[in-house]
Motif scaffolding. Structure first.
Motif, PDB file in Angstrom:
ATOM      1  N   CYS A  50       4.782   2.584  -5.618  1.00  0.00           N
ATOM      2  CA  CYS A  50       4.136   1.297  -5.789  1.00  0.00           C
ATOM      3  C   CYS A  50       4.111   0.960  -7.274  1.00  0.00           C
ATOM      4  O   CYS A  50       3.898   1.844  -8.116  1.00  0.00           O
ATOM      5  CB  CYS A  50       2.712   1.349  -5.239  1.00  0.00           C
ATOM      6  N   THR A  51       4.338  -0.294  -7.596  1.00  0.00           N
ATOM      7  CA  THR A  51       4.332  -0.711  -9.000  1.00  0.00           C
ATOM      8  C   THR A  51       2.921  -1.021  -9.492  1.00  0.00           C
ATOM      9  O   THR A  51       2.734  -1.325 -10.670  1.00  0.00           O
ATOM     10  CB  THR A  51       5.230  -1.950  -9.199  1.00  0.00           C
ATOM     11  N   SER A  52       1.935  -0.944  -8.588  1.00  0.00           N
ATOM     12  CA  SER A  52       0.562  -1.286  -8.980  1.00  0.00           C
ATOM     13  C   SER A  52      -0.427  -0.131  -8.866  1.00  0.00           C
ATOM     14  O   SER A  52      -1.510  -0.191  -9.445  1.00  0.00           O
ATOM     15  CB  SER A  52       0.046  -2.450  -8.108  1.00  0.00           C
ATOM     16  N   CYS A  53      -0.062   0.904  -8.102  1.00  0.00           N
ATOM     17  CA  CYS A  53      -0.971   2.041  -7.940  1.00  0.00           C
ATOM     18  C   CYS A  53      -0.145   3.318  -7.825  1.00  0.00           C
ATOM     19  O   CYS A  53       1.080   3.264  -7.777  1.00  0.00           O
ATOM     20  CB  CYS A  53      -1.877   1.835  -6.722  1.00  0.00           C
ATOM     21  N   PRO A  54      -0.781   4.494  -7.794  1.00  0.00           N
ATOM     22  CA  PRO A  54      -0.036   5.762  -7.822  1.00  0.00           C
ATOM     23  C   PRO A  54       0.691   6.137  -6.538  1.00  0.00           C
ATOM     24  O   PRO A  54       1.336   7.181  -6.487  1.00  0.00           O
ATOM     25  CB  PRO A  54      -1.132   6.802  -8.125  1.00  0.00           C
ATOM     26  N   VAL A  55       0.645   5.332  -5.505  1.00  0.00           N
ATOM     27  CA  VAL A  55       1.239   5.687  -4.214  1.00  0.00           C
ATOM     28  C   VAL A  55       2.744   5.926  -4.331  1.00  0.00           C
ATOM     29  O   VAL A  55       3.469   5.146  -4.954  1.00  0.00           O
ATOM     30  CB  VAL A  55       0.961   4.589  -3.161  1.00  0.00           C
ATOM     31  N   ARG A  56       3.190   7.039  -3.738  1.00  0.00           N
ATOM     32  CA  ARG A  56       4.624   7.342  -3.649  1.00  0.00           C
ATOM     33  C   ARG A  56       4.933   7.676  -2.198  1.00  0.00           C
ATOM     34  O   ARG A  56       4.208   8.440  -1.559  1.00  0.00           O
ATOM     35  CB  ARG A  56       4.999   8.508  -4.564  1.00  0.00           C
ATOM     36  N   LEU A  57       6.037   7.135  -1.682  1.00  0.00           N
ATOM     37  CA  LEU A  57       6.383   7.260  -0.276  1.00  0.00           C
ATOM     38  C   LEU A  57       7.824   7.714  -0.109  1.00  0.00           C
ATOM     39  O   LEU A  57       8.647   7.598  -1.020  1.00  0.00           O
ATOM     40  CB  LEU A  57       6.217   5.901   0.426  1.00  0.00           C
ATOM     41  N   SER A  58       8.133   8.205   1.074  1.00  0.00           N
ATOM     42  CA  SER A  58       9.520   8.493   1.429  1.00  0.00           C
ATOM     43  C   SER A  58      10.236   7.166   1.640  1.00  0.00           C
ATOM     44  O   SER A  58       9.766   6.304   2.380  1.00  0.00           O
ATOM     45  CB  SER A  58       9.574   9.321   2.714  1.00  0.00           C
ATOM     46  N   THR A  59      11.390   6.990   0.994  1.00  0.00           N
ATOM     47  CA  THR A  59      12.140   5.742   1.151  1.00  0.00           C
ATOM     48  C   THR A  59      12.575   5.542   2.596  1.00  0.00           C
ATOM     49  O   THR A  59      12.577   4.413   3.103  1.00  0.00           O
ATOM     50  CB  THR A  59      13.366   5.728   0.224  1.00  0.00           C
ATOM     51  N   THR A  60      12.922   6.614   3.277  1.00  0.00           N
ATOM     52  CA  THR A  60      13.324   6.505   4.680  1.00  0.00           C
ATOM     53  C   THR A  60      12.210   5.879   5.503  1.00  0.00           C
ATOM     54  O   THR A  60      12.456   4.994   6.345  1.00  0.00           O
ATOM     55  CB  THR A  60      13.675   7.893   5.247  1.00  0.00           C
ATOM     56  N   GLU A  61      10.981   6.317   5.254  1.00  0.00           N
ATOM     57  CA  GLU A  61       9.841   5.754   5.990  1.00  0.00           C
ATOM     58  C   GLU A  61       9.661   4.269   5.672  1.00  0.00           C
ATOM     59  O   GLU A  61       9.351   3.468   6.552  1.00  0.00           O
ATOM     60  CB  GLU A  61       8.569   6.520   5.635  1.00  0.00           C
TER      61      GLU A  61
END
Length: 245
Positions: free
Chosen positions: A126-137
């Motif tokens: 996320c460009t606004s908070c620390p969230v990082r996710l799997s791109t596949t998801e």
């Protein structure tokens, strides 16, 4: 062969890789004759941070380009595997890659031995908070301009876009590797994108043997001890196999 002897005797081999090493895996490069940006010059707009953040249509174009990207189906080719095998043979190999496809790790090179200078397509942040996710998801959600599930912010692949600085820690570690290398291989890179390309200068100034393996001329050819215009998927395995022997 002098080059083989230098590789065989090196305590540390630094390897800078660009898009050209992955074309044999079915992933098109960017600046080659059939490159993504050669065929569609306007596509570069979607890879500029300012445009990406300001324009929803640019973001939609960006996400479309990755939804069916060849890298999701790609497998490491003989050059990726040869570098991993060279490391496994006892040589100390460290890869500094401009690629975001993860194929060096998939070929068997330990993640700690690969520095991804331009990030990775396999995670999204996320460009606004620390969230990082799997791109596949993220892609499985089927949204054309996906937003953060936590704060609603704009999501962006974990890749470095034009106008965005490289991660300082990663770049610093890459410069350390380049400076410590006795042999520095630049494989499949146009060496036109800085600061990654300048790692060649760091290596040369520290006394490394610079070897450039690329189809086309690069701005660093004059600094190289060896310039090989041969097919990457052929010559890299040959060099690695000879060095192992």
């Amino acid at each position: 062969m002098e080059l083989i002897d230098r590789i065989r005797g090196a305590r540390l081999i630094g390897v800078l890789t660009g898009a050209g090493i992955s074309t044999a895996s079915g992933i098109p490069d960017y600046r080659g004759p059939d490159g993504v940006w050669t065929r569609t010059p306007s596509a570069v707009n979607a890879f500029t941070l300012e445009n990406f953040m300001a324009d929803a249509e640019v973001r939609r174009e960006f996400w479309r380009s990755y939804t069916g990207h060849a890298a999701w189906r790609a497998e490491p080719n003989a050059a990726h595997r040869a570098l991993a095998e060279l490391d496994g043979s006892g040589a100390a190999v460290r890869v500094l890659t401009q690629n975001v496809d993860g194929l060096h790790q998939k070929a068997g090179l330990a993640a700690r031995k690969v520095l991804e200078l331009h990030g990775t397509m396999h995670t999204t942040r996320c460009t606004s908070c620390p969230v990082r996710l799997s791109t596949t998801e993220v892609l499985e959600r089927g949204e054309d301009d996906p937003r953060c599930p936590e704060c609603g912010g704009i999501l962006k692949l974990d890749v470095v876009l034009f106008g965005q600085t490289l991660d300082g820690e990663v770049l610093g570690r890459a410069r350390h590797v380049a400076a410590a290398s006795e042999v520095f291989l630049a494989i499949g890179s146009s060496l036109q994108v800085e600061p990654a390309a300048s790692l060649c200068t760091v290596a040369v100034r520290s006394g490394a043997t610079l070897v450039i393996v690329n189809r086309d001329p690069t701005p660093y050819d004059e600094d190289a001890d060896f310039v090989l215009r041969e097919d990457i998927e052929t010559v890299v395995p040959e060099l690695c196999a000879a060095a192992e022997g």
